[in-house]
Design a protein around this motif. Structure first.
Motif, PDB file in Angstrom:
ATOM      1  N   ILE A  16       0.813  -1.015   0.223  1.00 13.94           N
ATOM      2  CA  ILE A  16       0.081  -0.271  -0.040  1.00 13.94           C
ATOM      3  C   ILE A  16       0.904   1.257  -0.045  1.00 13.94           C
ATOM      4  O   ILE A  16       0.721   2.084  -0.844  1.00 13.94           O
ATOM      5  CB  ILE A  16      -0.702   0.119   1.229  1.00 13.94           C
ATOM      6  CG1 ILE A  16      -1.996  -1.117   0.892  1.00 13.94           C
ATOM      7  CG2 ILE A  16      -1.667   1.495   1.431  1.00 13.94           C
ATOM      8  CD1 ILE A  16      -2.825  -1.261   2.353  1.00 13.94           C
ATOM      9  N   MET A  17       1.781   1.235   0.743  1.00 10.37           N
ATOM     10  CA  MET A  17       2.855   2.426   0.871  1.00 10.37           C
ATOM     11  C   MET A  17       3.377   2.542  -0.570  1.00 10.37           C
ATOM     12  O   MET A  17       3.591   3.691  -0.961  1.00 10.37           O
ATOM     13  CB  MET A  17       4.093   2.083   1.932  1.00 10.37           C
ATOM     14  CG  MET A  17       5.014   3.153   1.901  1.00 10.37           C
ATOM     15  SD  MET A  17       4.160   4.971   2.376  1.00 10.37           S
ATOM     16  CE  MET A  17       4.006   4.639   3.953  1.00 10.37           C
ATOM     17  N   TRP A  18       3.794   1.564  -1.165  1.00  5.79           N
ATOM     18  CA  TRP A  18       4.542   1.763  -2.682  1.00  5.79           C
ATOM     19  C   TRP A  18       3.285   2.186  -3.602  1.00  5.79           C
ATOM     20  O   TRP A  18       3.732   3.525  -4.321  1.00  5.79           O
ATOM     21  CB  TRP A  18       4.572   0.405  -3.360  1.00  5.79           C
ATOM     22  CG  TRP A  18       5.365   0.318  -4.721  1.00  5.79           C
ATOM     23  CD1 TRP A  18       6.483   0.595  -4.794  1.00  5.79           C
ATOM     24  CD2 TRP A  18       4.700   0.320  -5.906  1.00  5.79           C
ATOM     25  NE1 TRP A  18       6.709   0.663  -6.223  1.00  5.79           N
ATOM     26  CE2 TRP A  18       5.679   0.611  -6.949  1.00  5.79           C
ATOM     27  CE3 TRP A  18       3.524   0.233  -6.351  1.00  5.79           C
ATOM     28  CZ2 TRP A  18       5.363   0.534  -8.120  1.00  5.79           C
ATOM     29  CZ3 TRP A  18       3.246   0.194  -7.369  1.00  5.79           C
ATOM     30  CH2 TRP A  18       4.003   0.408  -8.636  1.00  5.79           C
ATOM     31  N   PHE A  32      -6.514   2.408  -9.112  1.00  3.45           N
ATOM     32  CA  PHE A  32      -6.783   2.140  -7.661  1.00  3.45           C
ATOM     33  C   PHE A  32      -7.309   1.026  -7.160  1.00  3.45           C
ATOM     34  O   PHE A  32      -7.302   0.669  -6.107  1.00  3.45           O
ATOM     35  CB  PHE A  32      -7.915   3.347  -7.116  1.00  3.45           C
ATOM     36  CG  PHE A  32      -7.384   4.777  -7.087  1.00  3.45           C
ATOM     37  CD1 PHE A  32      -6.778   5.196  -5.947  1.00  3.45           C
ATOM     38  CD2 PHE A  32      -7.621   5.579  -7.986  1.00  3.45           C
ATOM     39  CE1 PHE A  32      -6.673   6.695  -5.729  1.00  3.45           C
ATOM     40  CE2 PHE A  32      -7.238   6.759  -8.100  1.00  3.45           C
ATOM     41  CZ  PHE A  32      -6.649   7.438  -6.686  1.00  3.45           C
ATOM     42  N   HIS A  33      -7.318   0.030  -8.162  1.00  3.60           N
ATOM     43  CA  HIS A  33      -7.630  -1.403  -7.999  1.00  3.60           C
ATOM     44  C   HIS A  33      -6.705  -1.910  -6.995  1.00  3.60           C
ATOM     45  O   HIS A  33      -7.078  -2.835  -5.995  1.00  3.60           O
ATOM     46  CB  HIS A  33      -7.961  -2.136  -9.160  1.00  3.60           C
ATOM     47  CG  HIS A  33      -8.483  -3.441  -8.733  1.00  3.60           C
ATOM     48  ND1 HIS A  33      -9.702  -3.674  -8.513  1.00  3.60           N
ATOM     49  CD2 HIS A  33      -7.827  -4.525  -9.306  1.00  3.60           C
ATOM     50  CE1 HIS A  33      -9.678  -5.211  -8.408  1.00  3.60           C
ATOM     51  NE2 HIS A  33      -8.525  -5.737  -8.801  1.00  3.60           N
ATOM     52  N   PRO A  34      -5.421  -1.885  -7.087  1.00  3.16           N
ATOM     53  CA  PRO A  34      -4.321  -2.681  -6.341  1.00  3.16           C
ATOM     54  C   PRO A  34      -4.716  -2.222  -4.869  1.00  3.16           C
ATOM     55  O   PRO A  34      -4.628  -3.102  -4.007  1.00  3.16           O
ATOM     56  CB  PRO A  34      -3.233  -2.261  -6.736  1.00  3.16           C
ATOM     57  CG  PRO A  34      -3.521  -1.891  -8.199  1.00  3.16           C
ATOM     58  CD  PRO A  34      -4.582  -1.396  -8.312  1.00  3.16           C
ATOM     59  N   LEU A  35      -4.815  -0.970  -4.562  1.00  2.00           N
ATOM     60  CA  LEU A  35      -5.238  -0.447  -3.174  1.00  2.00           C
ATOM     61  C   LEU A  35      -6.334  -1.129  -2.505  1.00  2.00           C
ATOM     62  O   LEU A  35      -6.270  -1.653  -1.385  1.00  2.00           O
ATOM     63  CB  LEU A  35      -5.240   1.083  -3.400  1.00  2.00           C
ATOM     64  CG  LEU A  35      -4.092   2.022  -3.398  1.00  2.00           C
ATOM     65  CD1 LEU A  35      -4.445   3.280  -3.820  1.00  2.00           C
ATOM     66  CD2 LEU A  35      -3.012   1.793  -2.423  1.00  2.00           C
ATOM     67  N   SER A  83      -1.185  -5.982  -8.316  1.00  4.37           N
ATOM     68  CA  SER A  83      -0.608  -5.553  -7.141  1.00  4.37           C
ATOM     69  C   SER A  83       0.771  -4.993  -7.121  1.00  4.37           C
ATOM     70  O   SER A  83       1.485  -4.283  -6.544  1.00  4.37           O
ATOM     71  CB  SER A  83      -0.907  -6.464  -5.839  1.00  4.37           C
ATOM     72  OG  SER A  83      -2.434  -6.391  -5.710  1.00  4.37           O
ATOM     73  N   TYR A  84       1.596  -5.913  -8.252  1.00  7.16           N
ATOM     74  CA  TYR A  84       2.985  -5.760  -8.028  1.00  7.16           C
ATOM     75  C   TYR A  84       3.574  -5.394  -9.413  1.00  7.16           C
ATOM     76  O   TYR A  84       3.101  -5.638 -10.474  1.00  7.16           O
ATOM     77  CB  TYR A  84       3.600  -7.183  -7.808  1.00  7.16           C
ATOM     78  CG  TYR A  84       3.303  -7.773  -6.651  1.00  7.16           C
ATOM     79  CD1 TYR A  84       4.200  -7.401  -5.559  1.00  7.16           C
ATOM     80  CD2 TYR A  84       2.136  -8.396  -6.419  1.00  7.16           C
ATOM     81  CE1 TYR A  84       4.213  -8.033  -4.278  1.00  7.16           C
ATOM     82  CE2 TYR A  84       1.795  -8.984  -5.146  1.00  7.16           C
ATOM     83  CZ  TYR A  84       3.002  -8.718  -3.793  1.00  7.16           C
ATOM     84  OH  TYR A  84       2.606  -9.156  -2.608  1.00  7.16           O
TER      85      TYR A  84
END
Length: 207
Positions: A16-18, A32-35, A83-84
C-alpha cells in the motif's frame, strides 16, 4: 502461527505504501484497484488472526486434478499481477500432464506461499517473474524464477523497518508446504541474478 499472519499484514502495508508513493509522483492516471485489493486482503488477515486466537485453525485439504490446479493458480496470478510492478511470464500451460494426475492442496495455503514469493521478488527488485508447472519424480512442482538481487529497492529505504524479523516469510512458506505434505526449495539462478523457488506437491493418479 500469529507471527506468520503479522508478517503477511506487514507485506500488504508495504505494498500500500508503494502505491501511495506512486500516487504522489504521478497524481493522475493511477489505477486504484491494487489499493482496494490489498485493503480487503488486510481485513481478511486480521480476521484470520482473531479467529486463530479464539480457536485453532483447521485446514481443509482437497484433491484436485492438475487441470483444476492450473485454473486456480492462473486466477491467483491475475489478482497478484494487479498489485506488483512485475512482468509475469506465465508458462503454466507449456507442459501437458496426464488428465488423471492430481495433488492435495488447500488454496489459502497456496495463496500465502505465492504472495510471499511475489513479495520477495519485488523486494529484490525483480522486474520479471516466470511461473511454470512441471513434474519432477512423483511431484507436481510449481516453479517461480525471478531476476532480482539481494538488496532492497530505493522505495523501501524511505520506510521505517518493521519489528517483524526477517525469515518469517520463509518459515511461513515452509510451514504451509508441510501442511500439504510438500516442501519449498529456494536456490540462486546459475545464469544471472535471481532466485528459483519451487513448491513440491505429491502427485496422485485418480480415475
Amino acid at each position: 502461527m500469529i507471527e506468520f499472519q503479522l508478517h503477511d499484514i506487514n507485506n500488504k502495508l508495504m505494498l500500500i505504501m508503494w502505491h501511495i508513493l506512486k500516487l504522489k509522483k504521478e497524481h493522475t492516471g493511477v489505477n486504484f484497484h491494487p489499493l482496494e485489493e490489498n485493503v480487503e486482503r488486510i481485513k481478511d488477515l486480521v480476521s484470520i488472526v482473531y479467529e486463530g486466537i479464539a480457536k485453532p485453525i483447521f485446514y481443509n485439504l482437497e484433491m484436485v486434478k492438475v487441470s483444476k490446479f492450473k485454473e486456480l493458480i492462473n486466477f491467483e496470478l491475475v489478482k497478484l499481477s494487479s498489485s506488483y510492478p512485475i512482468t509475469i511470464k506465465n508458462e503454466i500451460e507449456d507442459l501437458n500432464f496426464h488428465k488423471d494426475l492430481a495433488t492435495m492442496i488447500e488454496l489459502g495455503l497456496i495463496r500465502q506461499i505465492m504472495e510471499n514469493i511475489f513479495d520477495n521478488s519485488y523486494k529484490a527488485e525483480s522486474n520479471t517473474l516466470i511461473i511454470r508447472l512441471i513434474e519432477v519424480n512423483e511431484n507436481i512442482v510449481l516453479e517461480f524464477v525471478d531476476n532480482g538481487n539481494e538488496k532492497m529497492g530505493d522505495i523501501f529505504s524511505t520506510m521505517k523497518k518493521s519489528a517483524i524479523p526477517n525469515g518469517i516469510g520463509s518459515n511461513l512458506m515452509r510451514n504451509n508446504a508441510l501442511l500439504m505434505s510438500g516442501k519449498i526449495t529456494r536456490t540462486p539462478r546459475m545464469d544471472t541474478h535471481g532466485m528459483v523457488v519451487r513448491l513440491y506437491l505429491t502427485s496422485f493418479t485418480i480415475s
